[in-house]
Design a protein around this motif. Structure first.
Motif, PDB file in Angstrom:
ATOM      1  N   SER A  72       0.803  -1.228   0.000  1.00 45.49           N
ATOM      2  CA  SER A  72       0.000   0.000   0.000  1.00 45.49           C
ATOM      3  C   SER A  72       0.835   1.276   0.000  1.00 45.49           C
ATOM      4  O   SER A  72       0.276   2.371   0.110  1.00 45.49           O
ATOM      5  N   ASP A  73       2.147   1.156  -0.098  1.00 49.19           N
ATOM      6  CA  ASP A  73       3.031   2.328  -0.120  1.00 49.19           C
ATOM      7  C   ASP A  73       2.828   3.233   1.088  1.00 49.19           C
ATOM      8  O   ASP A  73       2.741   4.461   0.966  1.00 49.19           O
ATOM      9  N   LEU A  74       2.739   2.629   2.264  1.00 45.19           N
ATOM     10  CA  LEU A  74       2.606   3.412   3.489  1.00 45.19           C
ATOM     11  C   LEU A  74       3.934   4.078   3.828  1.00 45.19           C
ATOM     12  O   LEU A  74       5.007   3.542   3.552  1.00 45.19           O
TER      13      LEU A  74
ATOM     14  N   LYS B  69      -3.344   5.732   5.233  1.00 47.56           N
ATOM     15  CA  LYS B  69      -2.215   6.217   4.432  1.00 47.56           C
ATOM     16  C   LYS B  69      -2.319   7.716   4.193  1.00 47.56           C
ATOM     17  O   LYS B  69      -1.325   8.451   4.306  1.00 47.56           O
TER      18      LYS B  69
ATOM     19  N   THR C 186      -3.477  -0.989  -4.771  1.00 43.30           N
ATOM     20  CA  THR C 186      -2.929  -2.012  -3.877  1.00 43.30           C
ATOM     21  C   THR C 186      -3.288  -3.416  -4.356  1.00 43.30           C
ATOM     22  O   THR C 186      -2.432  -4.309  -4.407  1.00 43.30           O
TER      23      THR C 186
END
Length: 291
Positions: free
Chosen positions: A98-100, A155, A215
């Protein structure tokens, strides 16, 4: 020679107005409402701008007491605990795609609400999934779309934005009423931290949908089955339980169409046709619990 004292004659109409008093009242009342509305809007804008810069650890400290909200029942069954572990495992796998931001983490909790199919994100990275939601999905992909959507809220720091905006408004209202709402302000600060999902705007929801699709594309390689839960919501939208949950969300038909378009585009990009991709079965711990 004397003159009798006489009061001067007061000109007629000096204390009267040609305007209707009700008109004057409504003009003044409208001006007050305009000023209050503009102030509230500025406070919300300020909160949305400031919230992302608040360190996530402060948000976690504020929300620590809510982490135990899902564990108030002492007689939870083995099936419930197994299902919660499965939810947590799926959530952590999705979070890694999720590119947190490095400092942001998520914690998933299962709560016993069989008649309420829902999931929501709160302060500190906490995500709550109701047992009722497990009964409304037939594949892991459908459940993952809902969870990834809530991860996206975290996020983008949407709970912090919603909480900050609500708290600033309450502070403003408390100030102009002379502090008479202090008890109400404290209650709001406590409750808003847990229920900030009710304050997400439609734009926030749309952004979370797009991020969730990204995601799932990374995780599964396709978007098949992602619209299942929302399609069920639309099919039963006239029922009050659905209306209460989705009044702040984008139009369901538009939402489903958007997801399906993304799925078709991804399918065509992968294979040159619109052949449906296979969905992933639910974890048995979830499938058995939701049956």
């Amino acid at each position: 020679m004397s003159f009798a004292k006489q009061n001067p004659k007061i000109p007629e109409g000096i204390n009267t107005s040609t305007e209707n008093p009700l008109k004057e009242f409504f003009i003044m009342f409208g001006g007050v409402l305009f000023v209050l509305g503009a102030t509230v809007a500025l406070l919300m804008l300020f909160a949305n701008t400031l919230a992302p810069y608040i360190p996530f650890r402060y948000e976690q400290q504020l929300s620590n007491k809510y982490a135990e909200w899902s564990n108030t029942e002492s007689d939870q069954s083995v099936a419930f605990l197994d299902a919660e572990v499965a939810i947590q495992e799926l959530g952590q796998r999705l979070a890694t795609h999720s590119d947190l931001a490095p400092e942001i983490s998520v914690q998933l909790h299962l709560i016993e609400q069989a008649d309420v199919p829902n999931a929501f994100a709160t302060l500190g990275g906490h995500i709550f999934v109701t047992t009722g939601l497990l009964k409304e999905v037939s594949s892991e992909n459908a459940l993952a779309m809902v969870i990834a959507h809530e991860i996206a809220h975290i996020k983008f720091r949407h709970p912090a934005k919603s909480f900050s905006g609500g708290l600033l408004v309450q502070l403003f209202l408390s100030a102009i009423t002379g502090g008479q709402n202090a008890a109400a302000l404290q209650s709001t600060a406590q409750q808003t931290g847990l229920l900030t999902m009710l304050g997400f705007s439609r734009q926030m929801e749309s952004n979370a949908d797009d991020a969730a699709l990204n995601t799932l594309k990374k995780y599964y390689g396709h978007l098949e089955g992602t619209e299942e839960f929302f399609s069920k919501v639309l099919a039963q939208h006239e029922q009050a339980r659905w209306q209460a949950l989705f009044t702040s969300h984008p139009d369901l038909r538009q939402r489903i169409d958007h997801i399906q378009r993304r799925a078709q585009q991804q399918s065509g990009a992968n294979s040159g046709d619109n052949t449906a991709q296979a969905t992933t079965p639910l974890d048995p711990r979830l499938a058995n619990f939701g049956a």
